[in-house]
Write a protein that holds these residues in place. Structure first.
Motif, PDB file in Angstrom:
ATOM      1  N   ALA A 139      28.124  39.152  39.078  1.00  0.00           N
ATOM      2  CA  ALA A 139      27.376  40.206  39.778  1.00  0.00           C
ATOM      3  C   ALA A 139      26.353  40.851  38.851  1.00  0.00           C
ATOM      4  O   ALA A 139      25.217  41.161  39.264  1.00  0.00           O
ATOM      5  N   PHE A 140      26.729  41.060  37.602  1.00  0.00           N
ATOM      6  CA  PHE A 140      25.801  41.613  36.623  1.00  0.00           C
ATOM      7  C   PHE A 140      24.667  40.623  36.368  1.00  0.00           C
ATOM      8  O   PHE A 140      23.499  41.010  36.275  1.00  0.00           O
ATOM      9  N   ASP A 141      25.004  39.333  36.246  1.00  0.00           N
ATOM     10  CA  ASP A 141      23.962  38.319  36.019  1.00  0.00           C
ATOM     11  C   ASP A 141      22.996  38.267  37.200  1.00  0.00           C
ATOM     12  O   ASP A 141      21.786  38.061  37.024  1.00  0.00           O
ATOM     13  N   ALA A 142      23.553  38.430  38.407  1.00  0.00           N
ATOM     14  CA  ALA A 142      22.704  38.346  39.605  1.00  0.00           C
ATOM     15  C   ALA A 142      21.662  39.451  39.639  1.00  0.00           C
ATOM     16  O   ALA A 142      20.496  39.217  39.963  1.00  0.00           O
ATOM     17  N   ILE A 143      22.068  40.695  39.300  1.00  0.00           N
ATOM     18  CA  ILE A 143      21.104  41.788  39.345  1.00  0.00           C
ATOM     19  C   ILE A 143      20.093  41.675  38.219  1.00  0.00           C
ATOM     20  O   ILE A 143      18.930  42.042  38.355  1.00  0.00           O
ATOM     21  N   GLN A 144      20.504  41.104  37.089  1.00  0.00           N
ATOM     22  CA  GLN A 144      19.556  40.882  36.007  1.00  0.00           C
ATOM     23  C   GLN A 144      18.549  39.793  36.370  1.00  0.00           C
ATOM     24  O   GLN A 144      17.415  39.806  35.905  1.00  0.00           O
ATOM     25  N   GLY A 145      18.999  38.893  37.216  1.00  0.00           N
ATOM     26  CA  GLY A 145      18.073  37.841  37.656  1.00  0.00           C
ATOM     27  C   GLY A 145      17.183  38.270  38.798  1.00  0.00           C
ATOM     28  O   GLY A 145      16.386  37.470  39.287  1.00  0.00           O
ATOM     29  N   GLY A 146      17.348  39.510  39.275  1.00  0.00           N
ATOM     30  CA  GLY A 146      16.499  40.030  40.346  1.00  0.00           C
ATOM     31  C   GLY A 146      16.933  39.593  41.724  1.00  0.00           C
ATOM     32  O   GLY A 146      16.158  39.754  42.681  1.00  0.00           O
ATOM     33  N   GLY A 147      18.122  39.099  41.882  1.00  0.00           N
ATOM     34  CA  GLY A 147      18.544  38.614  43.189  1.00  0.00           C
ATOM     35  C   GLY A 147      19.715  39.372  43.745  1.00  0.00           C
ATOM     36  O   GLY A 147      20.507  38.788  44.494  1.00  0.00           O
ATOM     37  N   SER A 148      19.845  40.668  43.430  1.00  0.00           N
ATOM     38  CA  SER A 148      20.987  41.424  43.914  1.00  0.00           C
ATOM     39  C   SER A 148      20.560  42.866  44.175  1.00  0.00           C
ATOM     40  O   SER A 148      19.381  43.216  44.079  1.00  0.00           O
ATOM     41  N   SER A 149      21.572  43.684  44.466  1.00  0.00           N
ATOM     42  CA  SER A 149      21.293  45.080  44.786  1.00  0.00           C
ATOM     43  C   SER A 149      22.358  45.963  44.154  1.00  0.00           C
ATOM     44  O   SER A 149      23.397  45.481  43.695  1.00  0.00           O
ATOM     45  N   VAL A 150      22.079  47.284  44.155  1.00  0.00           N
ATOM     46  CA  VAL A 150      23.028  48.241  43.598  1.00  0.00           C
ATOM     47  C   VAL A 150      24.323  48.223  44.399  1.00  0.00           C
ATOM     48  O   VAL A 150      25.416  48.326  43.833  1.00  0.00           O
ATOM     49  N   GLU A 151      24.210  48.053  45.717  1.00  0.00           N
ATOM     50  CA  GLU A 151      25.403  48.046  46.552  1.00  0.00           C
ATOM     51  C   GLU A 151      26.352  46.900  46.169  1.00  0.00           C
ATOM     52  O   GLU A 151      27.588  47.064  46.166  1.00  0.00           O
ATOM     53  N   LEU A 152      25.796  45.734  45.878  1.00  0.00           N
ATOM     54  CA  LEU A 152      26.622  44.580  45.494  1.00  0.00           C
ATOM     55  C   LEU A 152      27.308  44.811  44.145  1.00  0.00           C
ATOM     56  O   LEU A 152      28.432  44.384  43.930  1.00  0.00           O
ATOM     57  N   ILE A 153      26.640  45.489  43.231  1.00  0.00           N
ATOM     58  CA  ILE A 153      27.253  45.826  41.944  1.00  0.00           C
ATOM     59  C   ILE A 153      28.445  46.746  42.177  1.00  0.00           C
ATOM     60  O   ILE A 153      29.529  46.564  41.602  1.00  0.00           O
ATOM     61  N   VAL A 154      28.270  47.768  43.029  1.00  0.00           N
ATOM     62  CA  VAL A 154      29.344  48.717  43.303  1.00  0.00           C
ATOM     63  C   VAL A 154      30.527  47.996  43.972  1.00  0.00           C
ATOM     64  O   VAL A 154      31.693  48.238  43.637  1.00  0.00           O
ATOM     65  N   GLU A 155      30.242  47.106  44.920  1.00  0.00           N
ATOM     66  CA  GLU A 155      31.310  46.346  45.584  1.00  0.00           C
ATOM     67  C   GLU A 155      32.087  45.489  44.578  1.00  0.00           C
ATOM     68  O   GLU A 155      33.319  45.388  44.648  1.00  0.00           O
ATOM     69  N   ALA A 156      31.372  44.865  43.623  1.00  0.00           N
ATOM     70  CA  ALA A 156      32.024  44.030  42.624  1.00  0.00           C
ATOM     71  C   ALA A 156      32.911  44.868  41.710  1.00  0.00           C
ATOM     72  O   ALA A 156      34.041  44.467  41.359  1.00  0.00           O
ATOM     73  N   LEU A 157      32.412  46.076  41.343  1.00  0.00           N
ATOM     74  CA  LEU A 157      33.219  46.958  40.498  1.00  0.00           C
ATOM     75  C   LEU A 157      34.464  47.433  41.246  1.00  0.00           C
ATOM     76  O   LEU A 157      35.568  47.467  40.685  1.00  0.00           O
ATOM     77  N   ASP A 158      34.318  47.806  42.494  1.00  0.00           N
ATOM     78  CA  ASP A 158      35.467  48.282  43.273  1.00  0.00           C
ATOM     79  C   ASP A 158      36.506  47.175  43.448  1.00  0.00           C
ATOM     80  O   ASP A 158      37.720  47.423  43.358  1.00  0.00           O
ATOM     81  N   ALA A 159      36.039  45.947  43.721  1.00  0.00           N
ATOM     82  CA  ALA A 159      36.964  44.835  43.932  1.00  0.00           C
ATOM     83  C   ALA A 159      37.739  44.520  42.666  1.00  0.00           C
ATOM     84  O   ALA A 159      38.955  44.240  42.704  1.00  0.00           O
ATOM     85  N   TYR A 160      37.068  44.586  41.527  1.00  0.00           N
ATOM     86  CA  TYR A 160      37.750  44.286  40.270  1.00  0.00           C
ATOM     87  C   TYR A 160      38.810  45.338  39.976  1.00  0.00           C
ATOM     88  O   TYR A 160      39.955  44.999  39.628  1.00  0.00           O
ATOM     89  N   GLU A 161      38.447  46.610  40.086  1.00  0.00           N
ATOM     90  CA  GLU A 161      39.383  47.675  39.727  1.00  0.00           C
ATOM     91  C   GLU A 161      40.517  47.814  40.746  1.00  0.00           C
ATOM     92  O   GLU A 161      41.566  48.388  40.443  1.00  0.00           O
ATOM     93  N   ALA A 162      40.350  47.271  41.930  1.00  0.00           N
ATOM     94  CA  ALA A 162      41.400  47.370  42.945  1.00  0.00           C
ATOM     95  C   ALA A 162      42.564  46.423  42.675  1.00  0.00           C
ATOM     96  O   ALA A 162      43.661  46.625  43.221  1.00  0.00           O
ATOM     97  N   ASP A 163      42.359  45.410  41.869  1.00  0.00           N
ATOM     98  CA  ASP A 163      43.421  44.442  41.555  1.00  0.00           C
ATOM     99  C   ASP A 163      44.169  44.914  40.310  1.00  0.00           C
ATOM    100  O   ASP A 163      43.616  44.908  39.203  1.00  0.00           O
ATOM    101  N   PRO A 164      45.438  45.327  40.455  1.00  0.00           N
ATOM    102  CA  PRO A 164      46.183  45.861  39.292  1.00  0.00           C
ATOM    103  C   PRO A 164      46.485  44.798  38.222  1.00  0.00           C
ATOM    104  O   PRO A 164      46.856  45.152  37.100  1.00  0.00           O
TER     105      PRO A 164
END
Length: 576
Positions: free
Chosen positions: A483-508
């Motif tokens: 997700a970080f690589d995608a936004i650095q490549g110009g093909g993503s959005s802030v919302e997708l970064i937030v979703e990726a962070l939430d999904a990662y932290e939700a898994d204990p």
């Protein structure tokens, strides 16, 4: 009837010849007729009892049994078949062997020749009166008795067959007639045949027209075949049994150049030789040396050859050739299980190969991690990535990932040589394989060798669980990094970064990650371009560091598989 003549004054060979006599001849005849005759009668004797010992099933004879006050082993209680026919047990007398130097112990029921010395009244016996030349042993119960039932009954049961029916008679306390086969005899042979299937035959090979060919054969024969044989020959070909018959022609000698020499052990040999043939042969020197010397070659073949010496084994030779192409060589240079079970038998090349490959394996693993971390390139100007630098790191990553097959093959141990084994220290093996430096794994995930030795399957299951956890964590971290690589490549959005962070932290089960900085920037109103610029200039390094550590942990977890493989190798070595 045999007799000995004590001559008188006459000298005629036969005083009763019917011939014309002169006066002098008549005088000689009369003198001989007056000679004293001493008679020694020979008569068949039934062996009614013998000097016996009680037998013990476990340890053999333990106590002598006096039968009729017999003198000792070899003495018998006998009854003349004719002159003492029907005598009672109290009238039986002792017969002793005429020659005690060569003696076959009689058994009850045999018939021998006996006579009495008139001067000493001592009775002697010799020979046996066998009625069937094909049988080694025989019995003629009650030959000197009266009627169908022998009159051997007495109140004290002093005789072996006292108070028994004739059909229950026995020949000894423990003697059993195994009915051995009479040995084949040929012209001029001499044989000493025992009662139990053993014999010594003094013979020759003259039947094949080999005039001077004496041989000696000593045999202990079983029910179907010769069990143990010693043969001494001078001029004949011996028929060898296996494994000599099969393995002899396969054997070969090796010359100093290491090439095959003679064709093997000659089983068609017909010169003087001694052959020992049995299931087991033991040569034991209790207090001195054993010498095996040969002008020719010495062949030794067996399933296992064990040489053990308290001091040293000395090999003096021009050339030493160790051929293990058709077998396995074990080098026990260290005592097994020495130093708290540290020393084990493993393929001989495991240490040198691990020592040689370890730097290469570490370089490949480190190269993969390093190349992956460098995919985030430096910039030429603010917000402008350097395409040449990016291309170079992608090339590095592709190269090192291609090299990962070498790492997999190494830790699968496909390179071990199972034809040659050696006792090595497990501590050394662990060190050379890099298993002492698994710093990314928590202490509870570190396995000791004892766990594998106690239960290999359980230890392998634990390793598989550790590897599954490490692989799952690596996948989660890689997804966040993507997700970080995608936004650095110009093909993503802030919302997708937030979703990726939430999904990662939700898994204990995922490794902990501090995302405060990137979330603060986003919460302050940063758009996608702002987040990209933040990351391009090294912001939020935690994700990149976690990516590296998760890849390293996954590699370390994979290394644990080698412990299971080594444990299997140790078990295989124990069964060699």
């Amino acid at each position: 009837m045999a007799h000995i003549i004590k001559k008188g004054s006459g000298g005629e060979p036969n005083p009763l010849d019917n011939q014309l006599l002169t006066s002098d001849g008549l005088k000689n005849k009369l003198a001989q007729l007056g000679a004293e005759h001493l008679f020694y009668e020979l008569e068949a004797v039934e062996v009614v009892d013998i000097f016996r010992v009680f037998g013990d099933d476990e340890v053999g004879p333990t106590e002598e049994q006096e039968v009729g006050n017999l003198t000792g082993p070899g003495a018998i209680l006998g009854r003349y078949v004719f002159s003492e026919h029907g005598n009672s047990p109290t009238e039986l007398q002792e017969f002793i062997p005429m020659n005690t130097n060569i003696l076959q112990m009689p058994v009850v029921g045999e018939v021998v020749l006996g006579f009495s010395d008139k001067a000493t009244q001592q009775r002697y016996y010799f020979g046996r009166l066998n009625t069937d030349i094909s049988k080694v042993n025989f019995k003629k119960y009650n030959l000197s008795g009266v009627g169908e039932q022998s009159n051997l009954d007495d109140d004290n049961n002093t005789l072996l067959n006292s108070n028994r029916k004739l059909e229950n008679f026995e020949q000894g306390d423990y003697f059993v007639d195994v009915e051995p086969k009479q040995e084949d005899l040929f012209e001029g042979d001499t044989i000493i045949q025992g009662r139990f299937g053993n014999s010594i035959t003094l013979s020759s090979n003259q039947m094949t027209r080999k005039t001077f060919s004496p041989n000696i054969k000593m045999k202990a024969t079983g029910s179907q075949s010769d069990k143990s044989v010693i043969q001494m020959t001078t001029n004949e070909q011996v028929v060898y049994s296996d494994p000599t018959k099969t393995e002899g022609p396969k054997a070969f000698s090796v010359n100093t150049a290491g090439r095959d020499g003679s064709r093997g052990f000659d089983i068609d040999y017909n010169r003087p030789q001694i052959v020992f043939d049995s299931d087991r042969i033991v040569i034991n020197a209790k207090s001195d040396d054993i010498g095996i010397f040969a002008k020719g070659k010495v062949y030794i073949k067996g399933e296992n050859l064990v040489l053990k010496n308290s001091e040293a084994i000395s090999l003096v030779t021009k050339s030493l050739v160790a051929d293990t192409s058709a077998g396995v060589r074990k080098d026990i240079t260290k005592k097994l299980n020495d130093v708290d079970g540290d020393t084990q038998l493993l393929p001989e090349n495991i240490l040198p190969m691990a020592r040689a490959m370890r730097p290469t394996i570490e370089n490949i693993n480190n190269g993969v991690i390093s190349a992956a971390s460098k995919i985030l390139p430096p910039v030429i100007a603010p917000g402008t990535p350097n395409p040449l630098n990016l291309f170079g790191h992608l090339q590095d990553l592709t190269f090192f990932r291609d090299q990962l097959r070498k790492v997999k093959d190494f830790f699968d141990f496909k390179w071990v040589n199972k034809q040659e084994w050696k006792t090595v220290s497990l501590n050394e093996v662990t060190e050379e394989l890099g298993l002492n430096d698994l710093k990314t794994l928590p202490p509870e995930q570190m396995l000791a060798w004892d766990e594998f030795f106690d239960d290999v399957d359980a230890a392998k299951a634990k390793v598989a669980n550790i590897q599954a956890q490490a692989a799952a964590a690596a996948v989660s971290v890689a997804a966040l990094n993507a997700a970080f690589d995608a936004i650095q490549g110009g093909g993503s959005s802030v919302e997708l970064i937030v979703e990726a962070l939430d999904a990662y932290e939700a898994d204990p089960n995922n490794p902990p990650l501090d995302t405060t900085d990137i979330r603060d920037i986003i919460s302050d109103g940063a758009d996608a371009e702002d987040v990209k610029r933040y990351l391009d200039f090294g912001g939020s390094p935690q994700v990149r560091e976690l990516l590296i550590s998760s890849q390293k942990k996954e590699q370390d977890a994979q290394k644990l598989s080698s412990m299971g493989i080594i444990a299997d190798l140790i078990n295989e070595g124990m069964n060699l």
